[in-house]
Scaffold this active site. Structure first.
Site, PDB file in Angstrom:
ATOM      1  N   LEU A  95     -12.583   0.842  -3.097  1.00  9.81           N
ATOM      2  CA  LEU A  95     -12.486  -0.351  -3.939  1.00  9.81           C
ATOM      3  C   LEU A  95     -12.295   0.025  -5.412  1.00  9.81           C
ATOM      4  O   LEU A  95     -12.506  -0.782  -6.299  1.00  9.81           O
ATOM      5  CB  LEU A  95     -13.726  -1.233  -3.744  1.00  9.81           C
ATOM      6  CG  LEU A  95     -13.953  -1.692  -2.294  1.00  9.81           C
ATOM      7  CD1 LEU A  95     -15.270  -2.455  -2.159  1.00  9.81           C
ATOM      8  CD2 LEU A  95     -12.793  -2.562  -1.808  1.00  9.81           C
TER       9      LEU A  95
ATOM     10  N   GLU B  35       0.835  -1.210   0.000  1.00  5.29           N
ATOM     11  CA  GLU B  35       0.000   0.000   0.000  1.00  5.29           C
ATOM     12  C   GLU B  35       0.870   1.261   0.000  1.00  5.29           C
ATOM     13  O   GLU B  35       1.853   1.349   0.737  1.00  5.29           O
ATOM     14  CB  GLU B  35      -0.886  -0.021   1.241  1.00  5.29           C
ATOM     15  CG  GLU B  35      -2.304   0.357   0.987  1.00  5.29           C
ATOM     16  CD  GLU B  35      -3.047  -0.604   0.071  1.00  5.29           C
ATOM     17  OE1 GLU B  35      -3.142  -0.303  -1.142  1.00  5.29           O
ATOM     18  OE2 GLU B  35      -3.533  -1.637   0.547  1.00  5.29           O
TER      19      GLU B  35
ATOM     20  N   ASP C 190      -4.602   0.916  -9.343  1.00  2.36           N
ATOM     21  CA  ASP C 190      -6.010   0.558  -9.534  1.00  2.36           C
ATOM     22  C   ASP C 190      -6.322   0.311 -11.019  1.00  2.36           C
ATOM     23  O   ASP C 190      -7.024  -0.642 -11.373  1.00  2.36           O
ATOM     24  CB  ASP C 190      -6.919   1.670  -9.007  1.00  2.36           C
ATOM     25  CG  ASP C 190      -6.519   2.112  -7.607  1.00  2.36           C
ATOM     26  OD1 ASP C 190      -5.854   1.327  -6.911  1.00  2.36           O
ATOM     27  OD2 ASP C 190      -6.849   3.245  -7.217  1.00  2.36           O
TER      28      ASP C 190
ATOM     29  N   SER D 274     -25.557   8.497 -15.837  1.00  3.62           N
ATOM     30  CA  SER D 274     -25.273   7.418 -14.890  1.00  3.62           C
ATOM     31  C   SER D 274     -26.561   6.805 -14.366  1.00  3.62           C
ATOM     32  O   SER D 274     -27.512   7.517 -14.031  1.00  3.62           O
ATOM     33  CB  SER D 274     -24.466   7.980 -13.709  1.00  3.62           C
ATOM     34  OG  SER D 274     -24.471   7.040 -12.656  1.00  3.62           O
TER      35      SER D 274
ATOM     36  N   ASP E 173       2.899   2.185  -4.966  1.00  5.28           N
ATOM     37  CA  ASP E 173       2.901   2.330  -6.436  1.00  5.28           C
ATOM     38  C   ASP E 173       3.591   3.620  -6.872  1.00  5.28           C
ATOM     39  O   ASP E 173       4.451   3.610  -7.739  1.00  5.28           O
ATOM     40  CB  ASP E 173       1.483   2.172  -7.049  1.00  5.28           C
ATOM     41  CG  ASP E 173       0.420   3.107  -6.517  1.00  5.28           C
ATOM     42  OD1 ASP E 173       0.681   3.892  -5.573  1.00  5.28           O
ATOM     43  OD2 ASP E 173      -0.715   3.065  -7.062  1.00  5.28           O
TER      44      ASP E 173
END
Ligand code: GLA
Length: 387
Positions: A124, A33, A176, A67, A36
């Site tokens: 997420l 974590e 991600d 959306s 990156d």
């Protein structure tokens, strides 16, 4: 089916059929974590939860976006997209054709209807899922052919990072988008963020009688953007003081020496997290190779302690998930993602998923926290055309 729901919203809004529906997954990071953007290693999996985009080309250079999660249709000319324009969720859609064009690809306008099934604000990566679903659509519709192999997918992920960093102006590190573009079912993705090398690491918990439980704490994460940028700045400052391009260049064996050369306790703690966390990813990959899940669980716990104490990105809710899951018998648990709220993961025996969930819910109720959302996940596949 969200493929149908995205298509239905498309038809209702634009009075036409979409040319297709594409989707991309959210992710949880198993370990690694805030590594990156330090050129380090991380080990995410793709989630079964995905974001769907029903899309049709336009030849007038306009982007129209709607959306299923509500709000008005957003309309902007591709030529008017740029840093901070448009704002809100539409930036993650419009930024993608903008970034592809900036990378030299020929793209034009689009009508896009999205249905996001990755929980929002849960850490997420719903935003990367959105970008990558749109990027997959753009690749197919404009004949870019970038979904065909890992090199093309890496190029699409890079465009999505550019969209997020430049148009949405979130200074995130790229894990991600790589996960959403490259994840394979039944595998974790080892990402080397220094040379963009990737490796698929088998990750099948069911065979070992285990499960990965995700707990969305639903904790508010105010200040998250400023805190994330502050962590990134601190790491860059530490690297400058040490005379290296990124903290990846500090070997774990040289950590004490490096810490002695830093100007403040704060930079020492931030650096210690990053350097030890990268080392934990190496050990986690080894543990997975040997099906040593006890070791993986222990690494989760070390990682969480490092994020809580040295990197200071945890919150009470996340610590409560970790402590409660371990007390209920989990092999390990840790917060995942950027921190300051969002989700934690716990490695639990398959037959203990419900009992662990109940214990966490009870602990949250005791402490007066909002009710969490817990669900078991399996490693799922990357961005693809659905329809
Ligand atoms: C967020 C960012 C990623 C990564 C993680 C922390 O998810 O989007 O790039 O930095 O935080 O590991």
């Amino acid at each position: 089916m969200s493929t149908e729901s995205a298509s239905a919203v498309f038809r209702d809004t634009f009075a036409a059929e979409p040319e297709g529906v594409w989707s991309a997954p959210g992710r949880v990071n198993l370990i690694g974590e805030h590594t990156d953007y330090n050129g380090g290693l991380c080990l995410p999996i793709g989630l079964p939860q995905r974001t769907f985009a029903a899309v049709r080309r336009r030849d007038d250079g306009m982007l129209r976006m709607v959306s299923a999660q509500g709000g008005d249709v957003v309309e902007v000319a591709l030529d008017d997209v740029g840093p901070g324009r448009p704002e809100g969720w539409a930036a993650y859609v419009a930024g993608v054709p903008w970034a592809l064009r900036r990378a030299g690809h020929e793209v034009s306008g689009l009508d896009v209807a999205v249905d996001g099934r990755v929980p929002l604000g849960a850490g997420l990566s719903s935003s990367a899922a959105l970008e990558c679903a749109v990027a997959a659509a753009a690749s197919d519709l404009f004949g870019l052919g970038l979904l065909a192999d890992a090199a093309g997918r890496t190029a699409l992920a890079a465009a999505c990072v550019d969209a997020e960093n430049t148009v949405a102006q979130a200074p995130t590190g790229g894990m991600d988008q790589s996960a959403a573009m490259l994840a394979e079912p039944g595998h974790a993705l080892l990402l080397d963020c220094r040379d963009h090398h990737t490796e698929q690491v088998p990750f099948d918990l069911a065979e070992a009688g285990l499960a990965l439980l995700v707990v969305d704490t639903r904790a508010e994460h105010a200040l998250v953007d400023g805190q994330y940028a502050e962590r990134r700045d601190s790491c860059e400052q530490a690297a400058r003081e040490l005379g290296v391009p990124t903290l990846r260049e500090v070997a774990v064996g040289d950590l004490d020496d490096a810490l002695g050369r830093l100007s403040s306790d704060l930079l020492r703690r931030r650096t210690r997290h990053v350097v030890t966390e990268i080392d934990r990813v190496v050990h986690a990959r080894e543990a997975l190779r040997h099906d040593d899940f006890e070791r993986l669980g222990a690494l989760f716990l070390e990682s969480h302690a490092s994020m809580r104490d040295d990197f200071e990105i945890s919150v009470d809710e996340l610590d409560t998930v970790v402590e409660t899951a371990v007390a209920a018998g989990a092999l390990g648990a840790r917060m995942t993602g950027g921190g300051f709220g969002g989700s934690a993961i716990a490695l639990v025996r398959a037959d203990a998923v419900d009992a662990t969930t109940e214990r966490v819910e009870a602990a949250f109720a005791d402490k007066g926290f909002r009710a969490p959302q817990a669900f078991a996940v399996t490693a799922s596949g990357a961005a693809a055309r659905d329809h």
